[in-house]
Design a protein around this motif. Structure first.
Motif, mmCIF file in Angstrom:
data_model
loop_
_atom_site.group_PDB
_atom_site.id
_atom_site.type_symbol
_atom_site.label_atom_id
_atom_site.label_comp_id
_atom_site.label_asym_id
_atom_site.label_seq_id
_atom_site.Cartn_x
_atom_site.Cartn_y
_atom_site.Cartn_z
ATOM 1 N N HIS A 174 9.921 7.104 -5.456
ATOM 2 C CA HIS A 174 10.881 6.221 -4.783
ATOM 3 C C HIS A 174 11.176 4.875 -5.438
ATOM 4 O O HIS A 174 12.059 4.176 -4.984
ATOM 5 N N ASP A 233 4.927 6.350 2.446
ATOM 6 C CA ASP A 233 4.078 5.916 1.331
ATOM 7 C C ASP A 233 3.573 4.492 1.645
ATOM 8 O O ASP A 233 4.237 3.727 2.342
ATOM 9 N N LEU A 234 2.418 4.149 1.115
ATOM 10 C CA LEU A 234 1.862 2.800 1.296
ATOM 11 C C LEU A 234 2.791 1.712 0.767
ATOM 12 O O LEU A 234 2.780 0.573 1.239
ATOM 13 N N HIS A 235 3.582 2.066 -0.251
ATOM 14 C CA HIS A 235 4.451 1.079 -0.915
ATOM 15 C C HIS A 235 5.875 1.127 -0.352
ATOM 16 O O HIS A 235 6.306 2.163 0.167
ATOM 17 N N ASP A 278 -0.906 7.696 -0.337
ATOM 18 C CA ASP A 278 -1.705 6.485 -0.557
ATOM 19 C C ASP A 278 -1.832 5.660 0.720
ATOM 20 O O ASP A 278 -2.558 4.650 0.734
ATOM 21 N N GLY A 283 3.213 8.720 -3.699
ATOM 22 C CA GLY A 283 1.928 8.201 -4.155
ATOM 23 C C GLY A 283 0.771 9.000 -3.589
ATOM 24 O O GLY A 283 0.951 9.939 -2.801
ATOM 25 N N TYR A 307 -3.694 8.589 -4.687
ATOM 26 C CA TYR A 307 -4.490 8.346 -5.882
ATOM 27 C C TYR A 307 -5.938 8.770 -5.752
ATOM 28 O O TYR A 307 -6.766 8.445 -6.605
HETATM 29 ZN ZN ZN Z 1 2.679 4.300 -3.132
#
Ligand code: ZN
Ligand code: ZLS
Ligand code: CA
Length: 380
Positions: A142, A178-180, A267, A304, A306
């Protein structure tokens, strides 16, 4: 495995090319395409392959990539490699944001066209009505911009898929867990009312990519068609699910999208190597289940994630949800790389025990009200 939710039995397609998991960003780099192989083994170990339409995907063509990205950037991606990267004209690497986050690795272009081809194939299945839900765990990149890579993302497969869907769909809803912050997708559709983007993410003004405060709501024709849900560290299952549902429910009802694309970045789970949330696999999955319950065609992509063992657990669980199957906690014992799961041979390890929840009840309530106020602009 149990069946559930038998009222809506969607036709589900699964788009994957095992080759996409064989590329390497570099030994220290947190993005590990191998997590996709791990996921695929778990998905088939649980027998989910047998109940979906499987497609081995192709590479996206240059023409397809050029629907969003510039000629200049695509040409650069095509010709750059680890051996010639330091012989490029001065300024080229800065111009194209090449560095530790977005390194030049072997066959980078092939990798990018493969995950993008899978998202485009998936969007085509939705367009021609052959699938109700199409899954590409290798997609969801993204952050990629029109003229450069960003945050481990080189080609924006989401933007390209949405552009494809817009050929026949009047209103596309994009949901990003997503975390971001989903900045690349938000930016691409910031001035149109035909795509509504919403992202839940960690935000403090500094955390990558730095954008995604609640005051970013779109502009021009797109004013009020972008929503951001900025969160603090340690958010737990109940707070996240409650906030998610209380925003997404009125949003779907008011915007009335004809297709939904959900980015399921892993994530946002607890114990993620780059993460800081406290979500368990079932809570993340609950957000996918909730979106599915509206019965609107869905494109589901990864993003994401990880800590590969948990990424593959999550996306396998979500593949089950999308097929109305609740997977037993006991992992299949006959899969390759079973030793990756030797922390706990369960699909649902405890992940919510690391961070203090910095999102107070008051903070979450204020945030919810602010979001609902934004959504109310859609009416009238
Ligand atoms: Zn992310
Ligand atoms: O959403 O925070 C940044 C940018 C920096 C700090 C890191 N250095 C290397 C560059 C400058 C400000 N970047 C983030 C990008 C996060 C991308 C998330 C993608 C997605 O999940 C969708 C797929 C970041 N966070 C952590 C790292 N980069 C990072 C951690 C560890 C390493 C190893 C390889 C490289 C350098 C050492 C690296 C990056
Ligand atoms: Ca997000």
């Amino acid at each position: 495995n149990y069946e559930f939710g038998s009222t809506y039995a969607p036709r589900v397609s699964y788009h994957f090319n095992p080759k996409v998991s064989s590329y390497h960003f570099g030994v220290r780099h947190p993005m590990k395409p191998f997590r996709l192989m791990l996921t695929d083994h778990l998905v088939s170990g649980y027998g989910l392959h047998k109940i979906m339409d499987l497609y081995e995907t192709r590479k996206a063509s240059d023409d397809e990539l050029l629907e969003f990205h510039t000629d200049d950037y695509i040409n650069f991606l095509k010709k750059v490699n680890p051996d010639n990267v330091n012989k490029m004209p001065r300024g080229t690497l800065d111009k194209f944001n090449i560095g530790d986050d977005c390194p030049i690795f072997h066959n980078l272009y092939e990798y990018s066209s493969l995950y993008t081809g899978a998202s485009l194939d998936a969007s085509r299945k939705l367009l021609n009505g052959q699938s109700d839900i199409a899954i590409n765990w290798s997609g969801g990149l993204h952050h990629a911009k029109k003229t450069s890579p960003s945050g481990f993302c080189y080609i924006n497969d989401i933007v390209l898929s949405i552009l494809n869907l817009l050929r026949f769909h009047p209103r596309v809803l994009y949901i990003d867990i997503d975390l971001h912050h989903g900045d690349g997708v938000q930016e691409a559709f910031y001035t149109t009312d035909r795509v509504y983007t919403v992202s839940f993410h960690k935000y403090n003004g500094e955390f990558f990519p730095g954008t995604g405060n609640y005051d970013e709501t779109g502009c021009s024709n797109g004013k009020h068609f972008a929503l951001n849900v900025p969160l603090k560290d340690g958010i737990d299952d109940d707070s996240y699910i409650n906030l998610f549902k209380s925003i997404i429910d009125p949003l779907i009802t008011s915007y009335n999208p004809t297709v939904i694309i959900q980015q399921c970045g892993a994530d946002s789970l607890g114990h993620d190597r780059l993460g800081c949330f406290n979500l368990n696999i079932k809570a993340h999955g609950e957000c996918v289940k909730f979106v599915k319950s509206f019965g609107i065609p869905m494109l589901v992509v990864g993003g994401g994630g990880y800590t590969p063992k948990n990424v593959s657990r999550l996306w396998t669980y979500e593949t089950g949800i999308l097929n109305n199957v609740l997977l037993s906690p006991e992992l299949p014992s006959d899969i390759p790389f079973l030793n990756y799961f030797d922390d706990e041979y369960s699909l649902y390890p405890v992940l919510d025990d690391l961070y203090e929840n910095k999102n107070s009840k008051q903070f979450l309530e204020d945030l919810r009200i602010r979001c609902l106020e934004q959504i109310r602009y859609l009416k009238g």
